[in-house]
Write an enzyme that holds these catalytic residues in place. Structure first.
Site, short mmCIF file in Angstrom:
data_model
loop_
_atom_site.label_atom_id
_atom_site.label_comp_id
_atom_site.label_asym_id
_atom_site.label_seq_id
_atom_site.Cartn_x
_atom_site.Cartn_y
_atom_site.Cartn_z
CB CYS A 1 -12.77 -0.92 7.12
SG CYS A 1 -12.86 -2.25 8.33
CE LYS B 1 -14.08 4.94 8.06
NZ LYS B 1 -14.89 4.70 6.87
CB CYS C 1 -0.96 -0.01 1.18
SG CYS C 1 -2.16 -1.35 1.08
CG HIS D 1 -6.28 2.39 0.45
ND1 HIS D 1 -5.12 2.88 -0.09
CD2 HIS D 1 -5.92 1.28 1.15
CE1 HIS D 1 -4.11 2.10 0.26
NE2 HIS D 1 -4.57 1.12 1.00
#
Lengths: 493, 400
Positions: B213, B340, B88, B344
């Site tokens: 998440c 958030k 990531c 992402h």
């Protein structure tokens, strides 16, 4: 000293289901199951199979230091995961048996394990280990789904310090087909029960038992423990009556607490009987296949010194009663259900990597650094360190029998699992070493950091595309440390 | 320690696509969207690029392997295009490659572009990886939330924090980011949420619920870098420069050596120390004006504030609960909504974080502009707490 049984143990998987729960799920479809709805049966989680059962049974029977002395290892089952790939050698690697051990699989009939035990007892000069286990799949709403259980048993035979010696044996071969399962089929095809019991089992058991008693020079009334497992109700009593065995000498056949475990059942009840047997006791165990095998043992004084690690009685005590029939259906793969896209993951195994890492993957062997004392899993050429990396200093250091404690964990409800949530985390081993793990056999109240764990060999993934399954070690709550609060026969979970 | 690249590389242009469920856009479309904004911002033509670094993580789903996807989508002039991947933190790797090329003199002007097209998977969340023949055999099958959720058990055990207190502090992380994301028209998730919603959300990986998440999104982000001298020659009189660019990668210590307690990021602490040293920062609490951290999960942001030395160890949960990183604080975190809520798209995320810090430092962040920022921190993490790569970048005005 006479040759005979030197160690014994067993294993019954944790999950239980009341037969009435199974019956209630099918009452509309097959009301005829009502007559079989008493007692409970044991069944395995999604990650258990005959190999994992056999390994647990051997761990129960044989302490780790004794395993290096095993020279022959027979694994007996009619439900082996692999038709080609010797199941016994995989179990031997997981158990840390010596590389020189002679392994063989025995299958095809329920008396396979007693045949192996007979041969082991008649082969002086070698240390033989026999394990038997079953996870036979059954169709939904079948009588066999009600009556079968799951589990395994293990017995070691040697020349010295026998807890029980073979006094006599009787064998009958007869192509009596009570049920069959072709190589291509998942389920047994079963004939009429009354015919099986009256025309088959009673006669075959009687014939073999009488031969064994005669061989031992004993009368039937001299038998203290009579073991004649079948999946048919009351068959034991009928056989005992015909044989002249006192009804008080018929052993508990575990049908109310576990269910019938096929090729493992004779050994499983024998191991259970040995847990409480007295020196001098005489045991007659007979099991049917295509024919029957009967063995007579006499217990020796050594029985006072030998006990399994946990024993069948303790495995039976730790039951976790399930109220949802669908768990049994899913775990026995009789229900087609939507696994979602996350369940589509390819789980192909590189057989070359599996062989190269066999000690690590199958044996759970870490490395202990000669220089720093560090325990590392998996071992590598360069050791991990906070300040001192060593090259090629690892000595093999098995972790499978070492207790561990939870460092961190989570209950994963996102990744695909056959039994969600999937518990994952990190454990530290007592004496050093840590590893990221999957946990298994977690009860509804979960786990916490610091909880004590034991390692168990389980199925890691099923590769349904290729018919392969791979195994690895998982962390299981060490219920022995909590046994005082779990003395109930069966706890709901 | 090497002298580093402080003030040797300037960012003269940045672009970022709208993040989200971009059903109508291909990966190429997303890259073009971010890239056109970046070169317009930089005031250059494609022909002026000397080299490009392109990041994407899950090539099986999105864009394919190698440097080709970026070169073809953007019609780059047959220059060097290097594809980078570091979980990531891939986006930060693209920036690192481009920045180092400029600092080394190998390129005058370089492009960093990251992209991920995750919404072609068919389900929410990141796809499960096949980690390789050996890891397949022994690694636990855990989702990303299950890996990061373990931080909570380690943190509670170490600091004796009550599970409900921690869950509420984690909830505040998400509530704050949703409030910020609601003000960002490029963000994926633009609705404010309440504590009650967070606490009652479906469980994903205990103790992480749905609102703990981050969003899994489609998107792309890009940066144009050059030397401060060239920047000025192109009219960027007061360019934003890179103060520090550090990367720390796990070597097995956390997962194999029995002293790490599962409550923090070992790599973040190392990268943070080095980054502060490279940037000449000795009191991050007072010197960092804003931070964009890798808030893939609420608990990640919480422990990261300690690992960046912005909160004292064992106190981040209180600081967060008390609003220390809210938008109206002295050192806000995730002003743009963070992973958030901005979203992402893995390969773009590090560059998206840089995009926000860049806008804030230039005073171009519109309705979410904070007052007088001087140094902004970008924390981009990939992998899992037990085994990860951590990139930390610090940006500021030249001379700051």
């Amino acid at each position: 000293m006479a040759r005979g049984i030197t160690h014994f143990g067993g294993y019954v998987p944790r999950l239980r289901m009341a037969r009435d729960t199974i019956f209630q799920a099918h009452a509309w479809l097959n009301p005829g199951l009502r007559g079989a709805n008493s007692g409970i049966r044991a069944f395995g989680d999604w990650d258990e199979d005959p190999l994992t059962y056999a390994i647990e049974a051997v761990r129960d029977a044989l302490p780790e230091p004794n395993r290096k002395a095993v020279e022959r290892f027979n694994l007996c089952s009619t439900s082996f995961p692999f038709a080609y790939r010797q199941n016994a050698s995989l179990a031997a690697t997981a158990l840390g048996l010596p590389r020189s051990v002679q392994c063989s699989d025995l299958s095809g009939s329920d008396n396979a394990a007693l045949l192996a035990l007979s041969q082991a007892c008649r082969s002086p000069g070698s240390t033989s280990l026999i394990a038997a286990s079953e996870r036979v799949r059954t169709p939904a709403a079948s009588m066999m789904e009600m009556r079968l259980g799951e589990g395994g048993a293990a017995i070691q035979v040697g020349d010295e310090n026998a807890v029980a010696v073979l006094m006599g044996e009787g064998h009958v071969t007869d192509d009596f087909v009570d049920r069959f399962r072709s190589s291509a089929d998942a389920f047994d095809y079963v004939w009429e029960e009354r015919w099986i019991r009256d025309e088959g089992y009673s006669r075959l058991a009687l014939e073999a038992s009488q031969k064994a008693l005669s061989d031992a020079g004993l009368e039937s009334r001299q038998i203290n423990h009579f073991i004649a497992p079948t999946y048919l109700p009351k068959a034991q009593q009928q056989i005992a009556r015909k044989l002249g065995i006192d009804s008080g000498s018929i052993s508990d056949h575990l049908m109310d607490t576990c269910g019938y475990v096929g090729a493992a059942h004779g050994l499983l009840v024998l191991a259970t009987v040995l847990e409480t047997a007295e020196p001098g006791d005489r045991i007659l165990v007979v099991q049917m296949g295509q024919g029957a095998t009967a063995l007579v043992f006499q217990v020796t004084e050594v029985i006072n010194d030998v006990r399994p690690a946990r024993g069948v009685a303790e495995w039976l005590r730790r039951g976790d009663l399930q109220k949802d029939y669908l768990k049994l259906a899913v775990f026995n793969r009789v229900l087609d259900w939507d696994r979602g896209m996350r369940g589509e993951r390819d789980t192909k195994t590189a057989l070359s990597a599996l062989h190269r890492e066999s000690d690590v993957v199958t044996g759970l062997i870490a490395g202990k650094c000669r220089k720093t004392g560090l325990v590392q899993f998996p071992p590598t050429r360069l050791s991990v360190s906070s300040n001192e990396t060593a090259l090629d200093q690892f000595e093999p250091y098995p972790l499978s029998e070492r207790p561990a404690r939870v460092v961190s964990y989570s209950a994963d409800r996102l990744s695909f699992s056959l039994h969600p949530p999937s518990y994952v985390g990190l454990v530290d081993f007592e004496g050093g070493g840590r590893m990221p793990v999957q946990f298994t056999d977690i009860r509804a109240d979960g786990i916490e950091t610091g909880d004590r764990m034991r390692m168990v060999f389980r199925v890691k993934d099923y590769d349904e595309q290729r018919g392969f399954r791979r195994y690895f070690w998982k962390a299981q709550p060490d219920t022995r440390s909590q046994s005082s609060e779990e003395e109930t026969t069966c706890r709901e979970g | 320690m090497p002298r580093g690249i402080k003030d040797r590389v300037a960012i003269i242009g940045m672009g970022c696509s709208r993040f989200g469920e971009r059903w109508d856009s291909s990966a190429d479309d997303l890259m073009v969207e971010a890239y056109l904004e970046a070169i317009a911002d930089a005031g250059i033509e494609t022909s002026q690029l000397d080299a490009a670094w392109y990041s994407t993580h899950i090539d099986e789903i999105g864009l394919g392997k190698g440097g080709l996807p970026a070169s073809i989508a953007l019609r780059l002039p047959n220059i060097a295009v290097t594809r980078v991947e570091n979980f990531c933190a891939s986006g930060s790797e693209a920036l690192r490659g481009a920045a180092y090329a400029v600092a080394a003199g190998a390129a005058d002007i370089a492009l960093a572009i990251g992209c991920e097209k995750l919404k072609d998977t068919g389900y929410g969340g990141l796809p499960m990886r096949r980690p390789g023949p050996m890891a397949d055999l022994i690694h636990p099958d855990a989702s990303a939330p299950a890996n990061f959720a373990q931080l909570a058990s380690g943190y509670r055990a170490k600091h004796g924090v009550d599970a409900n207190d921690l869950k509420r502090a984690m909830a505040h992380v998400s509530i704050k980011s949703h409030a910020n994301g609601a003000q960002n028209d490029k963000a994926h998730l633009r609705r404010e949420i309440t504590e009650e919603q967070v606490l009652n959300a479906p469980m994903i990986a205990e103790p992480l619920g749905l609102f703990d998440c981050c969003g899994v999104s489609d998107g792309a982000a890009a940066a144009i870098v050059t030397t401060p001298e060239i920047a000025k020659s192109l009219g960027h009189t007061n360019p934003i420069t890179i103060k520090a660019l550090q990367l720390s990668v796990s070597n097995g210590y956390e997962s194999q050596f029995s002293t790490w307690d599962g409550s923090y990021f070992h790599t973040t602490r190392i990268a943070a120390r080095k980054a502060y040293q490279e940037a000449g920062i000795d009191d991050p609490k007072s010197q960092i004006s804003l931070s964009e951290v890798h808030d893939c999960f609420s608990i990640t942001e919480l422990v990261t504030m300690e690992d960046l030395f912005l909160s004292d160890e064992g106190n981040a949960w209180r600081d967060i609960r008390d609003g220390r990183y809210d938008i109206d604080s002295a050192s806000p975190c995730q002003v743009d909504g963070g992973l958030k809520c901005f979203g992402h798209p893995v390969g773009a995320s590090g560059l998206r974080m840089a995009y926000e810090v860049y806008l804030q430092l230039l005073g171009r962040a519109g309705n979410r502009q904070i007052s007088d920022p001087s140094l902004g921190l970008i924390h981009n993490l990939g992998g899992s707490p037990q085994s990860n790569v951590c990139s930390i970048a610090i940006l500021g005005q030249e001379g700051a």
